[in-house]
Write a protein that holds these residues in place. Structure first.
Motif, PDB file in Angstrom:
ATOM      1  N   ALA A  89      -3.225   8.793   8.406  1.00  0.00           N
ATOM      2  CA  ALA A  89      -2.816  10.132   8.870  1.00  0.00           C
ATOM      3  C   ALA A  89      -3.101  11.198   7.820  1.00  0.00           C
ATOM      4  CB  ALA A  89      -1.335  10.129   9.227  1.00  0.00           C
ATOM      5  N   CYS A  90      -2.813  10.900   6.563  1.00  0.00           N
ATOM      6  CA  CYS A  90      -3.035  11.891   5.501  1.00  0.00           C
ATOM      7  C   CYS A  90      -4.516  12.057   5.185  1.00  0.00           C
ATOM      8  CB  CYS A  90      -2.275  11.494   4.239  1.00  0.00           C
ATOM      9  SG  CYS A  90      -0.487  11.680   4.406  1.00  0.00           S
ATOM     10  N   SER A  91      -5.280  10.977   5.251  1.00  0.00           N
ATOM     11  CA  SER A  91      -6.700  11.087   4.904  1.00  0.00           C
ATOM     12  C   SER A  91      -7.478  11.865   5.964  1.00  0.00           C
ATOM     13  CB  SER A  91      -7.326   9.712   4.678  1.00  0.00           C
ATOM     14  OG  SER A  91      -7.327   8.956   5.863  1.00  0.00           O
ATOM     15  N   LEU A 134       0.881  -1.172   0.000  1.00  0.00           N
ATOM     16  CA  LEU A 134       0.000   0.000   0.000  1.00  0.00           C
ATOM     17  C   LEU A 134       0.914   1.215   0.000  1.00  0.00           C
ATOM     18  CD1 LEU A 134      -2.217  -1.140   3.005  1.00  0.00           C
ATOM     19  CD2 LEU A 134      -2.907  -1.187   0.614  1.00  0.00           C
ATOM     20  N   VAL A 135       0.646   2.184  -0.874  1.00  0.00           N
ATOM     21  CA  VAL A 135       1.472   3.383  -0.954  1.00  0.00           C
ATOM     22  C   VAL A 135       0.572   4.604  -0.813  1.00  0.00           C
ATOM     23  CG1 VAL A 135       3.093   4.723  -2.365  1.00  0.00           C
ATOM     24  CG2 VAL A 135       3.106   2.219  -2.499  1.00  0.00           C
ATOM     25  N   CYS A 136       0.952   5.505   0.088  1.00  0.00           N
ATOM     26  CA  CYS A 136       0.196   6.740   0.277  1.00  0.00           C
ATOM     27  C   CYS A 136       0.606   7.752  -0.795  1.00  0.00           C
ATOM     28  CB  CYS A 136       0.449   7.322   1.663  1.00  0.00           C
ATOM     29  SG  CYS A 136      -0.456   8.872   1.945  1.00  0.00           S
ATOM     30  N   ARG A 137      -0.389   8.258  -1.523  1.00  0.00           N
ATOM     31  CA  ARG A 137      -0.132   9.253  -2.574  1.00  0.00           C
ATOM     32  C   ARG A 137       0.337  10.592  -1.990  1.00  0.00           C
ATOM     33  NH1 ARG A 137      -1.952   7.744  -7.552  1.00  0.00           N
ATOM     34  NH2 ARG A 137      -3.565   6.151  -7.643  1.00  0.00           N
ATOM     35  N   SER A 138       0.011  10.865  -0.732  1.00  0.00           N
ATOM     36  CA  SER A 138       0.360  12.153  -0.132  1.00  0.00           C
ATOM     37  C   SER A 138       1.756  12.154   0.478  1.00  0.00           C
ATOM     38  CB  SER A 138      -0.664  12.534   0.938  1.00  0.00           C
ATOM     39  OG  SER A 138      -1.925  12.719   0.346  1.00  0.00           O
ATOM     40  N   CYS A 139       2.028  11.243   1.392  1.00  0.00           N
ATOM     41  CA  CYS A 139       3.304  11.266   2.113  1.00  0.00           C
ATOM     42  C   CYS A 139       4.303  10.214   1.643  1.00  0.00           C
ATOM     43  CB  CYS A 139       3.068  11.126   3.612  1.00  0.00           C
ATOM     44  SG  CYS A 139       2.518   9.480   4.124  1.00  0.00           S
ATOM     45  N   GLY A 140       3.845   9.245   0.835  1.00  0.00           N
ATOM     46  CA  GLY A 140       4.746   8.236   0.294  1.00  0.00           C
ATOM     47  C   GLY A 140       5.016   7.050   1.194  1.00  0.00           C
ATOM     48  N   VAL A 141       4.381   6.991   2.365  1.00  0.00           N
ATOM     49  CA  VAL A 141       4.605   5.852   3.253  1.00  0.00           C
ATOM     50  C   VAL A 141       4.190   4.569   2.529  1.00  0.00           C
ATOM     51  CG1 VAL A 141       2.350   5.871   4.430  1.00  0.00           C
ATOM     52  CG2 VAL A 141       4.366   5.023   5.618  1.00  0.00           C
ATOM     53  N   ILE A 142       4.953   3.502   2.782  1.00  0.00           N
ATOM     54  CA  ILE A 142       4.682   2.201   2.170  1.00  0.00           C
ATOM     55  C   ILE A 142       4.473   1.191   3.282  1.00  0.00           C
ATOM     56  CG2 ILE A 142       5.586   0.358   0.699  1.00  0.00           C
ATOM     57  CD1 ILE A 142       7.385   2.489  -0.618  1.00  0.00           C
ATOM     58  N   THR A 143       3.464   0.356   3.122  1.00  0.00           N
ATOM     59  CA  THR A 143       3.216  -0.699   4.091  1.00  0.00           C
ATOM     60  C   THR A 143       2.872  -1.986   3.357  1.00  0.00           C
ATOM     61  OG1 THR A 143       2.056  -1.248   6.145  1.00  0.00           O
ATOM     62  CG2 THR A 143       0.768  -0.189   4.419  1.00  0.00           C
TER      63      THR A 143
END
Length: 138
Positions: A127-129, A83-92
């Motif tokens: 966090a970003c959402s 899973l990749v966050c489009r806002s902060c780039g965190v990957i899980t």
């Protein structure tokens, strides 16, 4: 682990494995910084060489989501996804959507013998959402 894949045990290899184990999805610069904190002077080229050798030996997995630098993880062999966050780039990590490896059945395998599927889910992390204002508000 290193001996198990017929590699010599060296301080840089052990240090890189430890960093990636403790910080999954780390990029090369982060790995280099952490290894230098533990070992002192280590060149970029030495880290690139270690990452290449450990990846080729199957001890690390290299991923590179679109628009991102290469990242490394020690979770190998289970064909999980990300899973990749489009806002902060965190990957899980996220386990396979359905079934066993390769997790997905291609509508047409074109004669290939499939053994892996790479799936990346894109969206916003919690966090970003919650940090962004609602789009329905003016």
């Amino acid at each position: 682990m290193l001996r198990g894949v017929a590699l010599r045990v060296t301080a840089p290899r052990v240090a890189v494995l430890a960093v990636v184990h403790n910080q999954p999805h780390a990029d090369t610069d982060t790995i280099l910084t952490r290894v230098r904190e533990n070992l002192g002077t280590v060149s970029h080229q030495a880290i690139y060489d270690v990452l290449r050798v450990l990846t080729a030996a199957g001890l690390l997995r290299r991923i590179q989501p679109m628009g991102s630098v290469a990242r490394y993880e020690t979770r190998v062999g289970d064909n999980h996804h990300h899973l990749v966050c489009r806002s902060c780039g965190v990957i899980t990590d996220v386990d396979c959507a359905v079934g066993d490896a390769p997790c997905l059945i291609a509508s047409n395998d074109n004669g290939f013998v499939l053994d892996e599927a790479e799936v990346i889910y894109w969206g916003q992390c919690p966090a970003c959402s919650t940090a962004e204002p609602s789009r329905s508000q003016p």
